[in-house]
Write a protein that holds these residues in place. Structure first.
Motif, PDB file in Angstrom:
ATOM      1  N   VAL A   8      15.700   5.636   4.549  1.00 42.25           N
ATOM      2  CA  VAL A   8      15.278   4.929   3.487  1.00 42.25           C
ATOM      3  C   VAL A   8      14.540   5.418   2.420  1.00 42.25           C
ATOM      4  CG1 VAL A   8      13.013   4.268   5.654  1.00 42.25           C
ATOM      5  CG2 VAL A   8      13.438   2.733   3.724  1.00 42.25           C
ATOM      6  N   CYS A   9      14.080   5.228   1.309  1.00 44.94           N
ATOM      7  CA  CYS A   9      13.917   5.675   0.324  1.00 44.94           C
ATOM      8  C   CYS A   9      13.135   4.781  -0.760  1.00 44.94           C
ATOM      9  CB  CYS A   9      15.007   6.160  -0.013  1.00 44.94           C
ATOM     10  SG  CYS A   9      15.732   8.106   0.120  1.00 44.94           S
ATOM     11  N   PHE A  10      12.128   5.404  -1.578  1.00 45.59           N
ATOM     12  CA  PHE A  10      11.366   4.431  -2.381  1.00 45.59           C
ATOM     13  C   PHE A  10      10.269   5.552  -2.980  1.00 45.59           C
ATOM     14  CE2 PHE A  10       9.279   5.316   2.046  1.00 45.59           C
ATOM     15  CZ  PHE A  10       8.175   5.554   1.790  1.00 45.59           C
ATOM     16  N   TRP A  11      10.233   5.192  -3.957  1.00 45.36           N
ATOM     17  CA  TRP A  11       8.758   6.123  -4.647  1.00 45.36           C
ATOM     18  C   TRP A  11       7.091   6.123  -3.960  1.00 45.36           C
ATOM     19  CZ3 TRP A  11       9.976   9.154  -8.203  1.00 45.36           C
ATOM     20  CH2 TRP A  11      11.217   9.083  -8.733  1.00 45.36           C
ATOM     21  N   LYS A  12       7.064   6.448  -3.605  1.00 44.00           N
ATOM     22  CA  LYS A  12       5.558   6.731  -2.606  1.00 44.00           C
ATOM     23  C   LYS A  12       4.456   6.878  -4.397  1.00 44.00           C
ATOM     24  CE  LYS A  12       3.623   7.915   1.930  1.00 44.00           C
ATOM     25  NZ  LYS A  12       4.111   8.457   2.662  1.00 44.00           N
ATOM     26  N   ASP A  13       3.400   5.899  -3.712  1.00 43.17           N
ATOM     27  CA  ASP A  13       2.344   6.844  -4.593  1.00 43.17           C
ATOM     28  C   ASP A  13       0.940   6.039  -3.873  1.00 43.17           C
ATOM     29  OD1 ASP A  13       0.654   7.038  -6.884  1.00 43.17           O
ATOM     30  OD2 ASP A  13       1.464   4.796  -7.466  1.00 43.17           O
ATOM     31  N   PRO A  14       0.780   7.386  -3.012  1.00 43.80           N
ATOM     32  CA  PRO A  14      -0.215   7.224  -1.814  1.00 43.80           C
ATOM     33  C   PRO A  14      -1.219   6.809  -2.692  1.00 43.80           C
ATOM     34  CG  PRO A  14       1.204   8.969  -1.557  1.00 43.80           C
ATOM     35  CD  PRO A  14       1.582   8.784  -2.946  1.00 43.80           C
ATOM     36  N   SER A  15      -2.384   7.738  -3.982  1.00 42.15           N
ATOM     37  CA  SER A  15      -3.121   7.068  -4.255  1.00 42.15           C
ATOM     38  C   SER A  15      -3.357   6.255  -5.273  1.00 42.15           C
ATOM     39  CB  SER A  15      -3.817   8.371  -5.134  1.00 42.15           C
ATOM     40  OG  SER A  15      -3.871   9.387  -4.288  1.00 42.15           O
ATOM     41  N   ASN A  16      -1.755   5.102  -5.377  1.00 42.92           N
ATOM     42  CA  ASN A  16      -1.783   3.897  -6.203  1.00 42.92           C
ATOM     43  C   ASN A  16      -2.089   4.728  -8.102  1.00 42.92           C
ATOM     44  OD1 ASN A  16      -0.297   2.315  -4.428  1.00 42.92           O
ATOM     45  ND2 ASN A  16      -2.541   1.524  -3.816  1.00 42.92           N
ATOM     46  N   ASP A  17      -2.518   5.709  -7.845  1.00 39.19           N
ATOM     47  CA  ASP A  17      -2.296   6.301  -9.446  1.00 39.19           C
ATOM     48  C   ASP A  17      -0.883   6.011 -10.371  1.00 39.19           C
ATOM     49  OD1 ASP A  17      -1.642   8.478  -8.090  1.00 39.19           O
ATOM     50  OD2 ASP A  17      -3.021   9.549  -8.431  1.00 39.19           O
ATOM     51  N   GLY A  18      -0.592   5.890 -10.027  1.00 38.46           N
ATOM     52  CA  GLY A  18       1.065   5.772 -11.115  1.00 38.46           C
ATOM     53  C   GLY A  18       1.621   7.011 -10.438  1.00 38.46           C
ATOM     54  N   ASN A  19       1.211   8.308 -10.036  1.00 40.13           N
ATOM     55  CA  ASN A  19       1.350   9.273  -9.930  1.00 40.13           C
ATOM     56  C   ASN A  19       2.542   9.348  -8.583  1.00 40.13           C
ATOM     57  OD1 ASN A  19       0.525  10.583 -11.687  1.00 40.13           O
ATOM     58  ND2 ASN A  19      -1.532  11.247 -11.053  1.00 40.13           N
ATOM     59  N   SER A  20       3.746   8.984  -8.749  1.00 39.43           N
ATOM     60  CA  SER A  20       4.022   8.351  -7.899  1.00 39.43           C
ATOM     61  C   SER A  20       5.925   9.738  -7.861  1.00 39.43           C
ATOM     62  CB  SER A  20       5.275   7.175  -7.167  1.00 39.43           C
ATOM     63  OG  SER A  20       6.378   6.970  -8.940  1.00 39.43           O
ATOM     64  N   PHE A  21       5.838   9.567  -6.848  1.00 44.04           N
ATOM     65  CA  PHE A  21       7.490  10.726  -6.001  1.00 44.04           C
ATOM     66  C   PHE A  21       8.079  10.339  -5.072  1.00 44.04           C
ATOM     67  CE2 PHE A  21       3.488  11.047  -2.933  1.00 44.04           C
ATOM     68  CZ  PHE A  21       4.503  11.073  -2.040  1.00 44.04           C
ATOM     69  N   TRP A  22       9.487  10.904  -5.546  1.00 45.35           N
ATOM     70  CA  TRP A  22      11.028   9.955  -4.049  1.00 45.35           C
ATOM     71  C   TRP A  22      10.371  11.184  -3.242  1.00 45.35           C
ATOM     72  CZ3 TRP A  22      13.561   6.298  -5.264  1.00 45.35           C
ATOM     73  CH2 TRP A  22      15.251   5.710  -3.959  1.00 45.35           C
ATOM     74  N   LYS A  38       1.012  -1.024   0.349  1.00 46.88           N
ATOM     75  CA  LYS A  38      -0.104   0.166  -0.289  1.00 46.88           C
ATOM     76  C   LYS A  38       0.868   1.188   0.190  1.00 46.88           C
ATOM     77  CE  LYS A  38      -3.026   2.559   2.436  1.00 46.88           C
ATOM     78  NZ  LYS A  38      -4.209   2.747   3.836  1.00 46.88           N
ATOM     79  N   GLY A  39       0.321   1.526  -0.581  1.00 51.87           N
ATOM     80  CA  GLY A  39       1.058   3.209  -0.752  1.00 51.87           C
ATOM     81  C   GLY A  39       2.431   3.133  -1.730  1.00 51.87           C
ATOM     82  N   ILE A  40       2.994   1.728  -2.182  1.00 44.93           N
ATOM     83  CA  ILE A  40       4.302   1.889  -3.001  1.00 44.93           C
ATOM     84  C   ILE A  40       3.122   0.541  -4.257  1.00 44.93           C
ATOM     85  CG2 ILE A  40       6.921   0.789  -2.830  1.00 44.93           C
ATOM     86  CD1 ILE A  40       6.766   1.520   0.101  1.00 44.93           C
ATOM     87  N   GLY A  41       3.733   0.591  -4.045  1.00 50.60           N
ATOM     88  CA  GLY A  41       2.916  -0.869  -4.764  1.00 50.60           C
ATOM     89  C   GLY A  41       4.262  -1.864  -5.072  1.00 50.60           C
ATOM     90  N   SER A  42       4.222  -1.830  -6.019  1.00 51.80           N
ATOM     91  CA  SER A  42       5.742  -3.061  -6.487  1.00 51.80           C
ATOM     92  C   SER A  42       6.835  -2.129  -6.544  1.00 51.80           C
ATOM     93  CB  SER A  42       5.064  -4.187  -7.786  1.00 51.80           C
ATOM     94  OG  SER A  42       4.464  -5.343  -6.936  1.00 51.80           O
ATOM     95  N   GLY A  43       7.563  -2.410  -6.357  1.00 52.30           N
ATOM     96  CA  GLY A  43       8.768  -2.185  -6.764  1.00 52.30           C
ATOM     97  C   GLY A  43      10.170  -2.188  -6.007  1.00 52.30           C
ATOM     98  N   ASN A  44      11.170  -1.612  -5.700  1.00 59.09           N
ATOM     99  CA  ASN A  44      12.266  -1.829  -5.174  1.00 59.09           C
ATOM    100  C   ASN A  44      11.644   0.097  -3.875  1.00 59.09           C
ATOM    101  OD1 ASN A  44      13.559  -3.335  -6.193  1.00 59.09           O
ATOM    102  ND2 ASN A  44      14.686  -2.255  -7.426  1.00 59.09           N
TER     103      ASN A  44
END
Length: 238
Positions: free
Chosen positions: A54-68, A40-46
């Motif tokens: 700790v860093c990751f691409w965050k996507d709170p809405s799961n709509d593909g609009n992620s940010f670092w 949740k909030g990340i989807g699939s990735g690293n």
């Protein structure tokens, strides 16, 4: 003489490279790389985990609009594993000791050209620098080996709840920062291998006669300095 001097100039540059790699390994968020799926909030990735963040691409809405997005790792989070906190302290201390060692070596090389400086005065700074490099190398090695072991055993990390991160990934592997730490430790230990005077029988002024030409004095001075650092064969002949 000149080829040997060139070889040892490269070795001194390796000291500087080891210091830079130690700082880079400490600062870069890439000690562990986690692969996660359907979080949740990340989807699939690293997820990239360092010793400070700790860093990751965050996507709170799961709509593909992620940010670092990065979260800090500090002592306010006691649930984090000990190897992270230990690495924070040891790597920072090793970087400071590397800086001090380079300062001592630079000061010693400068004093090689002073005709009134006694040999033992100069050797003291080279030996102190070698000792600091030795300790720094051990500290870095402890940090990277401990964290490598955690990755190989698929160790979990209990992140704070507000991070919204899993405790165990689908898979994880060692990040480049750990490999960089191994190289830095290897260079530091290698360059600190010789602490004693390679030729205590000769006086300082016999080995370096500063009354010669300027270019010869420069070459002889550097030869004296690097001979003390780690010369495996004598650079000065009778």
């Amino acid at each position: 003489k000149h080829s040997s001097l060139c070889h040892q100039l490269c070795a001194f540059l390796i000291d500087i490279a080891a210091w830079i790699m130690c700082i880079a390994s400490t600062a870069v968020v890439n000690w562990r790389v986690w692969s996660v799926e359907n979080i949740k909030g990340i989807g699939s990735g690293n997820i990239w985990i360092g010793i400070w963040q700790v860093c990751f691409w965050k996507d709170p809405s799961n709509d593909g609009n992620s940010f670092w997005h990065c979260e800090d790792l500090n002592e306010q989070h006691p649930s984090l594993p000990r190897e992270i906190f230990i690495a924070q302290d040891l790597m920072a201390l090793a970087s400071i000791m590397n800086s001090a060692a380079l300062g001592l070596i630079s000061f010693a090389l400068y004093n090689v050209f002073e005709p009134r400086k006694h040999k033992n005065f100069v050797l003291t700074f080279f030996r102190l620098a070698a000792f600091l490099n030795l300790v720094a190398g051990i500290l870095v090695l402890i940090s990277v080996v401990w964290n490598t072991s955690a990755v190989l055993h698929n160790g979990k990390i209990v992140f704070p709840e507000d991070f919204e991160l899993p405790q165990i990934p689908s898979e994880q592997h060692i990040g480049p920062s750990i490999y960089l730490g191994y190289i830095a430790a290897g260079f530091q230990l290698l360059r600190s291998g010789k602490l004693s005077d390679p030729d205590p029988g000769r006086s300082f002024h016999t080995r370096m006669d500063l009354r010669g030409s300027g270019s010869d004095s420069f070459v002889l001075g550097l030869q004296m300095g690097f001979d003390v650092l780690q010369v495996r064969r004598p650079l000065f002949y009778d």
